[in-house]
Design a protein around this motif. Sequence first.
Motif, PDB file in Angstrom:
ATOM      1  N   GLY A  22       5.859   7.985  -2.524  1.00  0.00           N
ATOM      2  CA  GLY A  22       5.884   8.519  -3.894  1.00  0.00           C
ATOM      3  C   GLY A  22       4.910   7.951  -4.910  1.00  0.00           C
ATOM      4  N   GLU A  23       3.853   7.300  -4.453  1.00  0.00           N
ATOM      5  CA  GLU A  23       2.870   6.779  -5.416  1.00  0.00           C
ATOM      6  C   GLU A  23       2.235   7.923  -6.180  1.00  0.00           C
ATOM      7  OE1 GLU A  23      -1.079   5.220  -6.918  1.00  0.00           O
ATOM      8  OE2 GLU A  23      -0.636   6.932  -5.670  1.00  0.00           O
ATOM      9  N   GLU A  24       1.920   8.990  -5.435  1.00  0.00           N
ATOM     10  CA  GLU A  24       1.217  10.128  -6.042  1.00  0.00           C
ATOM     11  C   GLU A  24       2.096  10.884  -7.038  1.00  0.00           C
ATOM     12  OE1 GLU A  24      -1.821  10.260  -5.658  1.00  0.00           O
ATOM     13  OE2 GLU A  24      -2.410   9.644  -3.646  1.00  0.00           O
ATOM     14  N   LEU A  25       3.417  10.679  -6.958  1.00  0.00           N
ATOM     15  CA  LEU A  25       4.336  11.329  -7.897  1.00  0.00           C
ATOM     16  C   LEU A  25       4.476  10.517  -9.180  1.00  0.00           C
ATOM     17  CD1 LEU A  25       7.165  12.252  -5.352  1.00  0.00           C
ATOM     18  CD2 LEU A  25       5.528  13.827  -6.373  1.00  0.00           C
TER      19      LEU A  25
ATOM     20  N   ASN B 106      -8.984   7.967   2.566  1.00  0.00           N
ATOM     21  CA  ASN B 106      -9.224   6.805   1.706  1.00  0.00           C
ATOM     22  C   ASN B 106      -7.971   6.502   0.882  1.00  0.00           C
ATOM     23  OD1 ASN B 106     -10.787   4.718   0.698  1.00  0.00           O
ATOM     24  ND2 ASN B 106     -11.726   5.956  -0.910  1.00  0.00           N
ATOM     25  N   ASP B 107      -7.303   7.570   0.429  1.00  0.00           N
ATOM     26  CA  ASP B 107      -6.141   7.480  -0.466  1.00  0.00           C
ATOM     27  C   ASP B 107      -4.887   7.961   0.256  1.00  0.00           C
ATOM     28  OD1 ASP B 107      -4.419   7.433  -2.593  1.00  0.00           O
ATOM     29  OD2 ASP B 107      -5.389   9.054  -3.693  1.00  0.00           O
ATOM     30  N   ASN B 108      -4.068   7.163   0.921  1.00  0.00           N
ATOM     31  CA  ASN B 108      -4.320   5.760   1.068  1.00  0.00           C
ATOM     32  C   ASN B 108      -3.975   5.355   2.507  1.00  0.00           C
ATOM     33  OD1 ASN B 108      -4.903   3.069   0.428  1.00  0.00           O
ATOM     34  ND2 ASN B 108      -2.828   2.665  -0.198  1.00  0.00           N
TER      35      ASN B 108
ATOM     36  N   ALA C 211       0.874  -1.187   0.000  1.00  0.00           N
ATOM     37  CA  ALA C 211       0.000   0.000   0.000  1.00  0.00           C
ATOM     38  C   ALA C 211       0.902   1.226   0.000  1.00  0.00           C
ATOM     39  CB  ALA C 211      -0.886   0.026   1.239  1.00  0.00           C
ATOM     40  N   HIS C 212       0.482   2.285  -0.669  1.00  0.00           N
ATOM     41  CA  HIS C 212       1.285   3.510  -0.567  1.00  0.00           C
ATOM     42  C   HIS C 212       0.800   4.328   0.620  1.00  0.00           C
ATOM     43  CE1 HIS C 212      -1.368   6.828  -2.126  1.00  0.00           C
ATOM     44  NE2 HIS C 212      -1.953   5.892  -2.830  1.00  0.00           N
ATOM     45  N   TYR C 213       1.776   4.829   1.377  1.00  0.00           N
ATOM     46  CA  TYR C 213       1.424   5.639   2.547  1.00  0.00           C
ATOM     47  C   TYR C 213       1.490   7.127   2.247  1.00  0.00           C
ATOM     48  CZ  TYR C 213       6.388   6.641   3.351  1.00  0.00           C
ATOM     49  OH  TYR C 213       7.680   7.074   3.205  1.00  0.00           O
TER      50      TYR C 213
ATOM     51  N   GLU D 217     -14.957  11.364  -2.252  1.00  0.00           N
ATOM     52  CA  GLU D 217     -13.933  12.408  -2.085  1.00  0.00           C
ATOM     53  C   GLU D 217     -12.592  11.857  -2.566  1.00  0.00           C
ATOM     54  OE1 GLU D 217     -15.041  15.118  -1.681  1.00  0.00           O
ATOM     55  OE2 GLU D 217     -16.848  14.955  -0.478  1.00  0.00           O
ATOM     56  N   TYR D 218     -11.949  12.602  -3.445  1.00  0.00           N
ATOM     57  CA  TYR D 218     -10.722  12.101  -4.065  1.00  0.00           C
ATOM     58  C   TYR D 218      -9.770  13.261  -4.345  1.00  0.00           C
ATOM     59  CZ  TYR D 218      -7.650  10.077  -7.599  1.00  0.00           C
ATOM     60  OH  TYR D 218      -6.548   9.677  -8.311  1.00  0.00           O
ATOM     61  N   HIS D 219      -8.561  13.154  -3.807  1.00  0.00           N
ATOM     62  CA  HIS D 219      -7.529  14.177  -4.057  1.00  0.00           C
ATOM     63  C   HIS D 219      -8.034  15.579  -3.751  1.00  0.00           C
ATOM     64  CE1 HIS D 219      -4.287  11.907  -6.529  1.00  0.00           C
ATOM     65  NE2 HIS D 219      -4.805  11.136  -5.616  1.00  0.00           N
ATOM     66  N   ASN D 220      -8.812  15.684  -2.670  1.00  0.00           N
ATOM     67  CA  ASN D 220      -9.216  17.013  -2.214  1.00  0.00           C
ATOM     68  C   ASN D 220      -9.108  17.052  -0.688  1.00  0.00           C
ATOM     69  OD1 ASN D 220     -11.587  15.884  -1.072  1.00  0.00           O
ATOM     70  ND2 ASN D 220     -12.693  16.117  -3.003  1.00  0.00           N
TER      71      ASN D 220
HETATM   72 ZN    ZN Z   1      -4.015   9.129  -4.963  1.00  0.00          ZN
END
Ligand code: ZN
Length: 425
Positions: free
Chosen positions: A295-298, A263-265, A245-247, A393-396
């Motif tokens: 760094g998952e989001e990168l 939720n993410d993540n 899982a990415h932290y 809700e996502y990336h907010n």
């Molecule tokens: Zn994400």
Amino acid sequence: MKKISVIVLLAMMFYLPLRAQDISYVKKVIDTLTSSSMHGRGYVNKGDRIASAFIRNEFKNDSLKYFATNYLQTFKLPVGSLPGKVNVAIDAKNLTPAVDYLVGASSPTTSGTYNIVRIDSQTICNTKCFNKILKSKNSNNFILIDKKGISDKTILATLKDVETKNTLSAKGIIVVEDKLVWGAEDALEPSTVVNITLKRSSMPAVMKTITVDIEQDFQSAHEFANVVGYIKGTTKPDSFIVFTAHYDHLGQMGADAYFPGANDNASGTAMVLDLAKYYAKNKPDYSIAFMTFTGEELGLVGSQYYANHPLFPLSKIRFLVNLDMVGTGDDGIKVVNGAVINKEFNILTKINDEKKYLPSVNKRGEAAISDHYFFYAKGVKAFFIYTLGGIGEYHNIYDKASTLPLTKYDGLFKLMIDFVKALNE
Ligand SMILES: [Zn+2]
């Protein structure tokens, strides 16, 4: 009858408190990871490293083993962030960061008042006036792009170039969107243009000037850390089941706005820690590795680094399950690679058909959208599981622990335990 009631009583005494205890552990982990002290687990105030230290301590508390000299696998990459001022005003009216607008993390430090040049279905009245706009190159302009009502493909392609290649040599680009969704994929490279996303409902009718005050920080060699631990199997120690899982999350946009990423993540990280705690007490047949990536989001940089620098041969991985966004579940789960790895997908659906843990188990093909990907690309059998339905809700800034329902958390957790068991049979 009496015997059964004793068994039921025993089950209630031991099993229910155990799970109730674990759910409170899961909530504690999610609350911790999403708290303001973790700064959104990005690159402002070293939020990512505060999170990795927390996970390392949890692994240590559960007496997990590590592969190298400790639980951390570190590497360096450049990364941009917005640690300080992020102020935007249109015609001197201040807007609220992360509520009315977003600023791209790679945007350069900029301060001043600039003209707004609008490109929308009104100003693109005909080819002639569009061409006139396209000639207005000026480094003191902010170009505002509103694609609503524009369907001409050539115009859209031209606008894409204005937006992504800054073909009008502007100081900044403002893109109008109905919803604000922040991303960090651009943070690895510094940008020379300020990137702003403006929420349509926050857009004033008349817009002549924009005033920005943005402080950007670009670290040329930020130290990133994956956190990896394992539990040795009792009968098949040389073969590994891996949970990932990415932290990391998006961090902060300025000093005030942070993105909790419940939720993410935080959800998937909590399940990996919960599974580690479970297997620390219930020794597995296979060895089980627990990998939480940065760094998952990168752009999946943590898991990509791991897949290129594995701590034990990738060929020893019997199966890998990546958990990313598992905090809902009203409509069951989606299994990326479920459509290509049939045998293991059938094991999952068979368990769920019998035990009814989840409303449905749905398959999907390959997708390079989370941390399973670079393992799968190197031949490791891997699923990426996410839950469906519930809050969106996502990336907010609203992806918070307080509103994360964890609807089918327990069902998915039990499905994972049964899945590991079935892989051994
Ligand atoms: Zn994400």
